[in-house]
Design an enzyme around this catalytic site. Sequence first.
Site, PDB file in Angstrom:
ATOM      1  N   LYS A   1       4.025   2.913  -4.093  1.00 34.45           N
ATOM      2  CA  LYS A   1       3.396   4.133  -3.576  1.00 34.45           C
ATOM      3  C   LYS A   1       1.999   3.768  -3.073  1.00 34.45           C
ATOM      4  O   LYS A   1       1.287   2.967  -3.706  1.00 34.45           O
ATOM      5  CB  LYS A   1       3.314   5.176  -4.701  1.00 34.45           C
ATOM      6  CG  LYS A   1       2.807   6.546  -4.262  1.00 34.45           C
ATOM      7  CD  LYS A   1       2.844   7.545  -5.433  1.00 34.45           C
ATOM      8  CE  LYS A   1       2.398   8.941  -5.021  1.00 34.45           C
ATOM      9  NZ  LYS A   1       2.489   9.915  -6.138  1.00 34.45           N
TER      10      LYS A   1
ATOM     11  N   SER B   1       4.731  14.270  -5.194  1.00 26.58           N
ATOM     12  CA  SER B   1       4.057  13.549  -4.140  1.00 26.58           C
ATOM     13  C   SER B   1       4.630  12.152  -3.866  1.00 26.58           C
ATOM     14  O   SER B   1       4.315  11.575  -2.833  1.00 26.58           O
ATOM     15  CB  SER B   1       2.576  13.407  -4.498  1.00 26.58           C
ATOM     16  OG  SER B   1       2.412  12.582  -5.633  1.00 26.58           O
TER      17      SER B   1
ATOM     18  N   SER C   1       5.279  14.533  -9.958  1.00 30.89           N
ATOM     19  CA  SER C   1       5.354  13.807  -8.690  1.00 30.89           C
ATOM     20  C   SER C   1       6.312  12.627  -8.658  1.00 30.89           C
ATOM     21  O   SER C   1       6.534  12.048  -7.596  1.00 30.89           O
ATOM     22  CB  SER C   1       3.966  13.335  -8.277  1.00 30.89           C
ATOM     23  OG  SER C   1       3.238  14.414  -7.745  1.00 30.89           O
TER      24      SER C   1
END
Lengths: 481, 491
Positions: B80, B155, B179
């Site tokens: 990420k 997210s 997330s």
Amino acid sequence: MPWETVIGLEIHTQLKTASKIFSGAGTAFGAEPNRQACAIDLGLPGVLPVLNAEVVRHAVRFGTAIGAEMPECSVFARKNYFYPDLPKGYQISQYELPVVGRGQVDILLEDGGLKTIGVTRAHLEEDAGKSVHEDHFGAGGLSGIDLNRAGTPLLEIVSEPDLRSPQEAVAYARKIHQLVRWIGISDGNMQEGSFRVDANISLRPAGSDTLGTRAEIKNINSFRFLHKALEFEIERQRDILEDGGRVVQETRLYDADLDETRSMRSKEEANDYRYFPDPDLLPVMIDGDFIARATADLPELPDAMRARFAEQYGLSEADASLLTNSLAMADYFEQTAAGCGDARLAANWITGALAAALNKSDLDIADSPVSPAGLVGLLKRIQDKSISGKIAKQVFDGLWVGEGNADAIIAARGLKQITDTGAIESIVDAVIAANPTQVEQYRAGKDKVFGFFVGQVMKQSQGKANPGVVNQLLKDKLAGS
Amino acid sequence: MLDQPQGVSIGELAARLRRRECSSRELTADYLARIERHDSALNSFITVTPEAALAAADAADQRLARGEGGPLTGIPIAHKDIFCTQGVRTSCASRMLDNFIAPYDATVVSRLNQAGAVSLGKTNMDEFAMGSSNETSWYGPVKNPWDTTRVPGGSSGGSAAAVAAGLCLAATGTDTGGSIRQPAAFCGITGIKPTYGRCSRWGMIAFASSLDQAGVLARSAADAAHVLQAMAGFDPNDSTCADEPVPDYATNLNDSPRGLRIGVPREFLSPELDSRIAAVIEQAIELLCQLGAERHDISLPNSALSVPAYYVVAPAECSSNLARFDGVRFGHRCADPIDLDDLYQRSRGEGFGTEVKRRIMIGTYVLSAGYYDAYYLKAQKIRRLIKEDFQRAFAEVDIILGPTAPTTAFALGAKTADPVAMYLNDIFTISTNLAGLPGMSVPVAPVAGLPVGLQLIGNYFAEARLLNVAHQLQQASDWHLARPTEQKLRS
């Protein structure tokens, strides 16, 4: 109307650690800009603070030295504001739960009395960096940021509003300065910003117990400026109040060049710091073991030592106080006293000739060119009457400039005291013969003239004649025997 | 179906690599080619690093040739874009950090590097991890590989979509309020958010420090176990990182769920929940009971307060954490500022997107003098109540089960105008972050062709148990093996 002054001080003292409070970067003063700032000090994305345990140890030592309550749990908080030299947009400080709670210190008043001043709290925090403006970069309008100081550990010591005059405020600030150096947690170097004072000051009608509106004077870095800034501010506030005006709560700056305080920002412009517990740092738990380990090597504290000096050595409060001004001074004194066996003689020389010489050269006792052993060598020659007190001053000067030990100086300069009665007698005779008028005056009862004869004999002997022998001989001879 | 080795686990691939049936270079080149082919439809990567990936693959091959390396050596993964990577841009999907290249690796990244994992690049996300749909990214939204008109969740949406579409075998993610779990649910994969403090936060760009936790998105619990094994553990650079030994997650995977006490909070399976979602969740719980687990109905009475409490605490922390992005030292700086205030205002105004600005404003408000007690302090009290709810529950049960999200993946743009509707998508995941507990999401039967996630919540440091239960469920079912078709990806 008589006014009472109310002063409270916030003292920021830089703690003496090899690395910063939350990073491994160094803390040495004077490094090239931004050479002692790592990713943590720069607040780069993703970095996290880790508390330097040495900083807590220092705080605990201070807390113990002022007899403070030490909460088991203290918490780091974020103080949020924007400024270019504040890399993270917040300063890590302590707010609700400081590491050191309520304590107190005694200050010596000018009349010789003691006054106890409350310390509200002492909390740990990181220092910010430094902005460097046009004068550094020329007229280009550029500013630079030096983050070497960012993350330097500070202990902020907050007093109660117990101080009633600039004198008391200075005495308190000096006391804290003495203490942090004494226990070895700070070098207290004011030129380098290691010891900075913010003063809160207000006036109220004498006898009132409500506080007046205060002004805060920021970042004062000398005791002299502290005194002057407070005096100026008292005058300013008194003028306002006596004209029927109101003091506004604001932050002011002391300008040493103009000797005045100036408004920096008013209460309305003040930041809302939005304090909250820093989620990157766990609460600091301090137990009895940690405190015991941190304070095991604390030296005898200055107040206790001052009392002991007065008691054990029969010194005046003033001398005892001077000799415990710093641990180095106290050590110097005790070594000298032990070496010569006469504490009062040692005290006289240290607070007299040595202190004056150090003062003149702006030296700390630790850097004295005359060592305790060197001074002892001199004092011994006074004690065995090899030299007079007056001659001793010359020997001291020789010691100060490094001419060798006292005996070598006495020999080289030919300063040995003349105790041989015969030699002195001939000088005495010569002086009496040379000054018939004064002899007559003396014999007519004008005792004061006696001093003149002593002076003449000492002068003739270049100060080396033993004053006791001189006195005796003069007395005998002038009596007409 | 996508042309990927179906059902091949990290464990099996590691064995093939060790047997030299294929090389990490071949595997890595394959995955890079898949990214090349499919990511234009998904936008799941912000940065792809082919040269570095192939170099890492070669290094892995050398280790393997020497008979060294573990289960992750030579396995292609992705990070990420919230994790700092030395020398590779770390943007947090924000214009603010579009030009930021960290001089250090996040601890999680360096540990995976040490384990020999091959990073293919950095995945897309909601800006600074603020969002539940991956639509707040400066680099544009990620598309759900099951239906490219839908969001992948957020997210960690880029990581979830990349794993689901077979563009990498696993990916790192972060979970502040759901997330990892919510996008895992929306994309039909397995995601685990460990206990707060299990993985170091060093080098992970902070959103809300007291809630953020690194975790894994993978295709199965067994795969997730391998990745988490390498990431977890004490790090002296993070004061909040737990100094707790890390168990061997793989060894306990096969423990039987016999006697396992499952708690089902009535607040999670309330009548308001979409009945089709409730039904597939019940089906999964039933399967576990058939395997010998016992179901207990429990209550988490304060769970309704979790969303409001979260939307005080998280913005409060983010308002402070994001203050460093001021245009002074790094990141975006506005052109020709006239003075300091202008520099701050325009740099931040231009650098941050709407959702980030909204949360900074909320956070600034709830911490301000006069409102702190009413909001921040109150939220912290609620947080304690929520923790106590869980502690009471874990006195009775071993694990808590429920849906991961109240809906399946929704259409792109459906909730962008209504932030509160967006926030409510995390209603089932947020309470574990407030309590610091580990949570996991595994795929169950789909609803209307879209994945649904079952959430598993464990007690502190019970990751091994979560992975074990999830693995047992995956041994007894094939929901986790379903893959989006290539056709869907191209539609």
